[in-house]
Design a protein around this motif. Structure first.
Motif, PDB file in Angstrom:
ATOM      1  N   PRO A 210    -103.379  -5.729 -35.995  1.00  0.00           N
ATOM      2  CA  PRO A 210    -102.685  -6.686 -36.659  1.00  0.00           C
ATOM      3  C   PRO A 210    -102.432  -7.934 -35.854  1.00  0.00           C
ATOM      4  O   PRO A 210    -102.152  -7.870 -34.491  1.00  0.00           O
ATOM      5  CB  PRO A 210    -101.393  -6.011 -37.168  1.00  0.00           C
ATOM      6  N   PRO A 211    -102.474  -9.123 -36.252  1.00  0.00           N
ATOM      7  CA  PRO A 211    -102.103 -10.223 -35.300  1.00  0.00           C
ATOM      8  C   PRO A 211    -100.749  -9.958 -34.862  1.00  0.00           C
ATOM      9  O   PRO A 211     -99.932  -9.413 -35.289  1.00  0.00           O
ATOM     10  CB  PRO A 211    -102.050 -11.225 -36.305  1.00  0.00           C
ATOM     11  N   GLY A 212    -100.651 -10.489 -33.489  1.00  0.00           N
ATOM     12  CA  GLY A 212     -99.401 -10.606 -32.752  1.00  0.00           C
ATOM     13  C   GLY A 212     -99.007  -9.076 -32.313  1.00  0.00           C
ATOM     14  O   GLY A 212     -98.069  -8.792 -31.867  1.00  0.00           O
ATOM     15  N   CYS A 213     -99.765  -8.020 -32.477  1.00  0.00           N
ATOM     16  CA  CYS A 213     -99.364  -6.698 -31.873  1.00  0.00           C
ATOM     17  C   CYS A 213     -99.632  -6.613 -30.433  1.00  0.00           C
ATOM     18  O   CYS A 213    -100.488  -7.184 -29.739  1.00  0.00           O
ATOM     19  CB  CYS A 213    -100.309  -5.879 -32.735  1.00  0.00           C
ATOM     20  N   ASP A 214     -98.603  -6.068 -29.888  1.00  0.00           N
ATOM     21  CA  ASP A 214     -98.662  -5.818 -28.241  1.00  0.00           C
ATOM     22  C   ASP A 214     -99.576  -4.426 -28.044  1.00  0.00           C
ATOM     23  O   ASP A 214     -99.232  -3.620 -28.666  1.00  0.00           O
ATOM     24  CB  ASP A 214     -97.261  -5.483 -27.842  1.00  0.00           C
ATOM     25  N   LEU A 215    -100.594  -4.774 -27.626  1.00  0.00           N
ATOM     26  CA  LEU A 215    -101.752  -3.571 -27.394  1.00  0.00           C
ATOM     27  C   LEU A 215    -101.476  -2.669 -26.249  1.00  0.00           C
ATOM     28  O   LEU A 215    -102.270  -1.810 -25.999  1.00  0.00           O
ATOM     29  CB  LEU A 215    -103.114  -3.976 -27.381  1.00  0.00           C
ATOM     30  N   GLY A 216    -100.544  -3.201 -25.416  1.00  0.00           N
ATOM     31  CA  GLY A 216     -99.754  -2.372 -24.052  1.00  0.00           C
ATOM     32  C   GLY A 216    -100.056  -0.755 -24.270  1.00  0.00           C
ATOM     33  O   GLY A 216    -100.634  -0.119 -23.566  1.00  0.00           O
ATOM     34  N   PRO A 217     -99.164  -0.508 -25.303  1.00  0.00           N
ATOM     35  CA  PRO A 217     -98.876   0.975 -25.183  1.00  0.00           C
ATOM     36  C   PRO A 217    -100.041   1.864 -25.763  1.00  0.00           C
ATOM     37  O   PRO A 217    -100.224   2.800 -25.252  1.00  0.00           O
ATOM     38  CB  PRO A 217     -97.876   0.953 -26.380  1.00  0.00           C
ATOM     39  N   ALA A 218    -100.877   0.986 -26.611  1.00  0.00           N
ATOM     40  CA  ALA A 218    -102.019   1.710 -27.240  1.00  0.00           C
ATOM     41  C   ALA A 218    -103.110   1.853 -26.017  1.00  0.00           C
ATOM     42  O   ALA A 218    -103.720   2.931 -26.032  1.00  0.00           O
ATOM     43  CB  ALA A 218    -102.701   1.045 -28.250  1.00  0.00           C
ATOM     44  N   ARG A 219    -103.169   0.951 -25.341  1.00  0.00           N
ATOM     45  CA  ARG A 219    -104.128   1.126 -24.066  1.00  0.00           C
ATOM     46  C   ARG A 219    -103.874   1.937 -23.098  1.00  0.00           C
ATOM     47  O   ARG A 219    -104.310   2.711 -22.595  1.00  0.00           O
ATOM     48  CB  ARG A 219    -104.499  -0.438 -23.315  1.00  0.00           C
ATOM     49  N   GLY A 220    -102.262   2.213 -22.925  1.00  0.00           N
ATOM     50  CA  GLY A 220    -101.481   2.937 -22.205  1.00  0.00           C
ATOM     51  C   GLY A 220    -101.962   4.553 -22.493  1.00  0.00           C
ATOM     52  O   GLY A 220    -101.961   5.040 -21.538  1.00  0.00           O
ATOM     53  N   VAL A 221    -101.865   4.713 -23.762  1.00  0.00           N
ATOM     54  CA  VAL A 221    -102.211   6.079 -24.244  1.00  0.00           C
ATOM     55  C   VAL A 221    -103.514   6.453 -23.914  1.00  0.00           C
ATOM     56  O   VAL A 221    -103.731   7.735 -23.087  1.00  0.00           O
ATOM     57  CB  VAL A 221    -102.049   6.262 -25.697  1.00  0.00           C
ATOM     58  N   LEU A 222    -104.465   5.645 -23.891  1.00  0.00           N
ATOM     59  CA  LEU A 222    -105.783   5.921 -23.462  1.00  0.00           C
ATOM     60  C   LEU A 222    -106.015   6.158 -21.835  1.00  0.00           C
ATOM     61  O   LEU A 222    -106.658   7.062 -21.490  1.00  0.00           O
ATOM     62  CB  LEU A 222    -107.092   4.888 -23.989  1.00  0.00           C
ATOM     63  N   ALA A 223    -105.462   5.170 -21.022  1.00  0.00           N
ATOM     64  CA  ALA A 223    -105.496   5.182 -19.872  1.00  0.00           C
ATOM     65  C   ALA A 223    -104.760   6.345 -19.322  1.00  0.00           C
ATOM     66  O   ALA A 223    -105.496   6.965 -18.387  1.00  0.00           O
ATOM     67  CB  ALA A 223    -104.803   3.924 -19.338  1.00  0.00           C
ATOM     68  N   PHE A 224    -103.736   6.712 -19.917  1.00  0.00           N
ATOM     69  CA  PHE A 224    -103.044   8.054 -19.336  1.00  0.00           C
ATOM     70  C   PHE A 224    -103.792   9.290 -19.545  1.00  0.00           C
ATOM     71  O   PHE A 224    -104.183   9.943 -18.519  1.00  0.00           O
ATOM     72  CB  PHE A 224    -101.678   8.082 -20.033  1.00  0.00           C
ATOM     73  N   GLU A 225    -104.535   9.407 -20.614  1.00  0.00           N
ATOM     74  CA  GLU A 225    -105.162  10.543 -20.907  1.00  0.00           C
ATOM     75  C   GLU A 225    -106.391  10.640 -19.913  1.00  0.00           C
ATOM     76  O   GLU A 225    -106.748  11.555 -19.049  1.00  0.00           O
ATOM     77  CB  GLU A 225    -105.783  10.543 -22.244  1.00  0.00           C
ATOM     78  N   GLU A 226    -107.060   9.428 -19.726  1.00  0.00           N
ATOM     79  CA  GLU A 226    -108.178   9.494 -18.773  1.00  0.00           C
ATOM     80  C   GLU A 226    -107.817   9.582 -17.424  1.00  0.00           C
ATOM     81  O   GLU A 226    -108.607  10.372 -16.673  1.00  0.00           O
ATOM     82  CB  GLU A 226    -108.791   7.924 -18.924  1.00  0.00           C
ATOM     83  N   LEU A 227    -106.612   9.038 -16.826  1.00  0.00           N
ATOM     84  CA  LEU A 227    -106.370   9.255 -15.553  1.00  0.00           C
ATOM     85  C   LEU A 227    -105.815  10.848 -15.319  1.00  0.00           C
ATOM     86  O   LEU A 227    -106.203  11.325 -14.308  1.00  0.00           O
ATOM     87  CB  LEU A 227    -105.013   8.406 -15.353  1.00  0.00           C
ATOM     88  N   VAL A 228    -105.252  11.294 -16.342  1.00  0.00           N
ATOM     89  CA  VAL A 228    -104.819  12.803 -16.039  1.00  0.00           C
ATOM     90  C   VAL A 228    -105.940  13.645 -16.010  1.00  0.00           C
ATOM     91  O   VAL A 228    -106.077  14.435 -15.306  1.00  0.00           O
ATOM     92  CB  VAL A 228    -103.893  13.209 -17.370  1.00  0.00           C
ATOM     93  N   THR A 229    -107.243  13.196 -16.867  1.00  0.00           N
ATOM     94  CA  THR A 229    -108.335  14.093 -16.700  1.00  0.00           C
ATOM     95  C   THR A 229    -108.946  13.888 -15.346  1.00  0.00           C
ATOM     96  O   THR A 229    -109.306  15.044 -14.854  1.00  0.00           O
ATOM     97  CB  THR A 229    -109.191  13.515 -18.020  1.00  0.00           C
ATOM     98  N   HIS A 230    -109.167  12.853 -14.905  1.00  0.00           N
ATOM     99  CA  HIS A 230    -109.632  12.754 -13.593  1.00  0.00           C
ATOM    100  C   HIS A 230    -108.880  13.388 -12.493  1.00  0.00           C
ATOM    101  O   HIS A 230    -109.529  13.981 -11.649  1.00  0.00           O
ATOM    102  CB  HIS A 230    -109.867  11.223 -13.132  1.00  0.00           C
ATOM    103  N   HIS A 231    -107.599  13.104 -12.468  1.00  0.00           N
ATOM    104  CA  HIS A 231    -106.702  13.729 -11.554  1.00  0.00           C
ATOM    105  C   HIS A 231    -106.748  15.333 -11.342  1.00  0.00           C
ATOM    106  O   HIS A 231    -106.893  16.126 -10.614  1.00  0.00           O
ATOM    107  CB  HIS A 231    -105.004  13.367 -12.099  1.00  0.00           C
ATOM    108  N   ALA A 232    -106.635  15.715 -12.663  1.00  0.00           N
ATOM    109  CA  ALA A 232    -106.875  17.056 -12.786  1.00  0.00           C
ATOM    110  C   ALA A 232    -107.991  17.828 -12.475  1.00  0.00           C
ATOM    111  O   ALA A 232    -108.171  18.917 -11.928  1.00  0.00           O
ATOM    112  CB  ALA A 232    -106.531  17.591 -14.472  1.00  0.00           C
ATOM    113  N   HIS A 233    -109.301  17.097 -12.812  1.00  0.00           N
ATOM    114  CA  HIS A 233    -110.575  17.496 -12.264  1.00  0.00           C
ATOM    115  C   HIS A 233    -110.487  17.470 -10.642  1.00  0.00           C
ATOM    116  O   HIS A 233    -111.118  18.550 -10.250  1.00  0.00           O
ATOM    117  CB  HIS A 233    -111.490  16.481 -12.882  1.00  0.00           C
TER     118      HIS A 233
END
Ligand code: ADP
Ligand code: MG
Length: 687
Positions: A210-233
């Protein structure tokens, strides 16, 4: 939503199906998507918008700004085909607030019939100032009866490629969301996840907020999962089951003490601390996996020699590997000079040509304690009888997989050799712990004392004559200078080939001996060129960036870098690290071709402001982005899809914690995450 995932069920998850499983995507479209590395439904979902368009509100025509995109709605009040040689369709659209021109340079008869006077239209496009006032050229449009272009959420704009329109890509992502979101699996258990939206919510938001929405947290959720995956690997690479015994090196340290006692200087406190860390690792009987980060000139070679002596005293062999032959030869000299008095003669294994067979045989002989070489020593099937330690210098030149292969070759009986990887690309600790999650980290955060400072100036290349004059004056008082000419590719006309520069300088510096070294010279010639410069009569050494890594000639105090604007910050820092190694104050001149671009200006400003490799590395990360700095060559991993080590640095401690919990827990979760984030090419290890 399924709560447990078995590997067999995972194979049929909608997420992992090819894009052709989506309606409206055939082989031709799939082929175009593949150019964006989009092959599966999941790939589509991770293809995040680079920006958004706002079509959520209708803008009155009078309020639409020139140069901005807007959604306007009104009635066609005039229409005509104008221009004779290249006819275009011209409309005038009016709402309560004003009028707007609309122009189509390409149009079909059907379009022309539909867009007649009196028809209401919804238009989205960029407003520009035409001859007759504000106009839109080729806007997206809908006529009354087809509804409005108005959307409930922001419209995503995806990075795309030739022949793939924004609209088609948008439709494909929408189909992927519809297929995959309803039973999207959250692999990360709640307690391991940072607070924020669920993965499904995050994806939905990012693809249409929606307009005016802060997307930081949503992007953070994805980034977190991705980083965890790489790190765990990476963590799983580190704990290879069944191969956990390493050569145990519990020794009195007689050789080490003798070596340190004979040095003309005392090791720095940082060197001592790192040597102690390494010693503890070696005594444990588990293979050491350690990366040593230290700025250029911090004295990593000495630490490597200390480690080697502990391992040799325990009766094992040591292999030291360098990325270039030049550096390998230098190490032969250094190690030879240090260890010969202790009765240890290093064996060189560079490119194995004539006599290779005998040297290979000698390397296998456990009586040979120290072998120094390039990758050749592992590529050419040298089997070591009792390899105890592999030292990889300038390890950032090698990838994760090379690193793994090297130590696998190093199996000493059933045991695995210890590994000490050294890197002069220092990066902040939290980042390093993420990038090198498969290794323990040591840091040399101190330079040996007595180093004279290096001043850095940047000059336009039009002032080269002045620089030549200054170098000449310095040489007459005995100084030595590198003159670096980055030869990037043959045929790049504006880059002076080292040979030409060499000729020019030889003419411009009468009475001064000018040498030349470049990557295409024969090894023996390179050796001679280096030797003539380090200890012989050559005072100016014209060089390509072959001297970038590791070269240590303490008597050199001047450095001129041509085309400095073409080199990256880390590379410039490495090059500058060639001087200021002895007691002489260093001078570095960056010659550039004006005008300087913004990035080049920022790089040069940074170099002039500091010579702290950690600060420079951080600035390099900011300027280039982590993706560039840790490209696949550096880490052996494909670049991140969503995460960015710099932007997401704050997440890293939680990432490390979650990754550790993950590798200790249910392996099905990690498998699912790996499939989701790492793409199969990663599993193949072909990166
Ligand atoms: P790098 O970390 O860039 O590999 P080197 O190992 O080449 O650095 O060391 C740079 C120079 O510093 C070498 O000439 C080395 O002999 C010298 N050096 C190393 N340790 C010390 C020390 N503790 N005191 C004085 N000089 C040192
Ligand atoms: Mg070095």
């Amino acid at each position: 939503m399924p709560s447990s995932i078995s590997a067999s069920a995972a194979a049929s998850l909608p997420w992992e199906r090819p894009v052709t499983a989506l309606s409206g995507i055939g082989p031709a479209l799939a082929e175009r998507l593949a150019r964006l590395e989009i092959r599966t439904v999941g790939d589509l979902l991770f293809h995040l918008p680079s920006r958004y368009e706002d079509r959520t509100a209708v803008t009155p025509i009078r309020r639409a700004g020139i140069g901005q995109s807007a959604l306007v709605e009104g009635e066609i009040v005039a229409c005509a085909v104008v221009g004779r040689s290249r006819p275009s369709l011209w409309l005038e659209v009016a709402d309560d607030s004003g009028r707007l021109g609309v122009r189509f340079f390409h149009f079909t008869p059907a379009q022309r019939r539909r867009l007649g006077a009196g028809v209401r239209v919804s238009l989205y496009g960029e407003l520009r100032l035409g001859l007759q006032g504000p106009e839109m050229v080729h806007p997206e449009y809908r006529c009354s009866g087809e509804g409005s272009l108005r959307e409930a959420a922001l419209t995503p704009v995806y990075p795309t490629t030739d022949g793939l329109s924004a609209k088609v890509l948008r439709r494909a992502v929408r189909a992927a969301l519809a297929l995959a979101l309803p039973d999207l699996v959250e692999y990360l258990p709640g307690p391991l996840r940072p607070p924020g939206p669920s993965l499904a919510e995050a994806l939905r938001l990012l693809h249409g907020p929606p307009p005016g929405c802060d997307l930081g947290p949503a992007r953070g959720v994805l980034a977190f999962e991705e980083l965890v995956t790489h790190h765990a690997h990476l963590l799983t690479l580190r704990h290879v089951p069944g191969r956990s015994a390493g050569p145990k090196c519990r020794v009195a340290g007689r050789l080490l003490a003798e070596f340190l006692g004979a040095l003309p200087f005392a090791p720095t406190a940082a060197q001592q601390a790192v040597i102690a860390e390494i010693r503890r690792d070696l005594e444990r009987g588990r293979p050491m996996r350690r990366v040593l980060q230290g700025d250029v000139g911090s004295g990593k070679t000495l630490v490597a020699a200390a480690a080697a002596l502990l391992v040799i005293e325990a009766g094992f062999q040591v292999a030291v590997m360098a990325p270039t032959e030049l550096l390998a030869r230098q190490h032969m000299d250094t190690f030879g000079g240090w260890l010969r008095p202790l009765g240890i003669e290093p064996l060189g294994l560079m490119r194995l040509g004539a006599g290779g067979k005998t040297r290979r045989a000698r390397a296998r002989d456990p009586e040979t304690r120290l072998v120094v070489g390039t990758q050749a020593m592992f590529q050419e099937a040298v089997g070591f009888e009792r390899l105890g330690l592999v030292v990889i210098d300038e390890q950032h030149r090698f990838g994760v997989h090379e690193r793994q292969a090297l130590t696998a070759k190093g199996a000493a009986g059933a045991r695995r050799a210890h590994l000490l990887a050294m890197s002069a690309t220092p990066i902040p600790r939290t980042l390093a712990q993420s990038v090198y999650a498969d290794l323990d980290l040591s840091i040399l955060d101190e330079r040996p004392p007595g180093r004279a400072p290096v001043t850095t100036v940047a000059l336009a290349q039009t002032r080269r004559d002045e620089v030549v004059a200054r170098v000449r004056a310095a040489c007459l008082t005995g100084a030595k200078a590198y003159w670096v000419c980055p030869l990037i590719e043959e045929g790049e006309s504006d880059l002076k080939a080292a040979g030409i520069l060499h000729g020019e300088l030889a003419r411009a510096l009468p009475g001064v001996s000018v040498g030349l070294i470049h990557g295409r010279m024969k090894a023996a010639d390179k050796d001679r060129a280096m030797e003539d410069f380090a200890r012989g009569p050559v005072q100016v050494l014209v060089a390509t960036t072959v001297i970038e890594v590791g070269v240590d000639v303490p008597s050199a105090s001047l450095l001129v870098i041509e085309n400095a604007e073409r080199l990256g910050l880390a590379q410039l820092h490495q090059l500058r690290g060639r001087i200021g190694r002895g007691g002489l104050p260093g001078h570095c001149v960056l010659l550039y071709k004006p005008p300087l671009g913004e990035m080049a200006r920022a790089r040069i400003a940074c170099l002039r402001a500091t010579d702290d490799g950690f600060l420079i590395a951080r600035r390099d990360l900011e300027l280039r982005g982590a993706g560039e700095v840790f490209g696949s060559r550096q880490t052996g991993l494909p670049g991140f899809r969503v995460a960015d080590l710099v932007r997401d640095e704050a997440l890293l401690p939680a990432v490390a914690k979650a990754a550790r919990a993950l590798v200790q827990g249910d392996s099905g979760l990690l498998l699912g995450l790996r499939k989701r984030w790492l793409r199969d090419r990663h599993e193949l290890g072909s990166a």
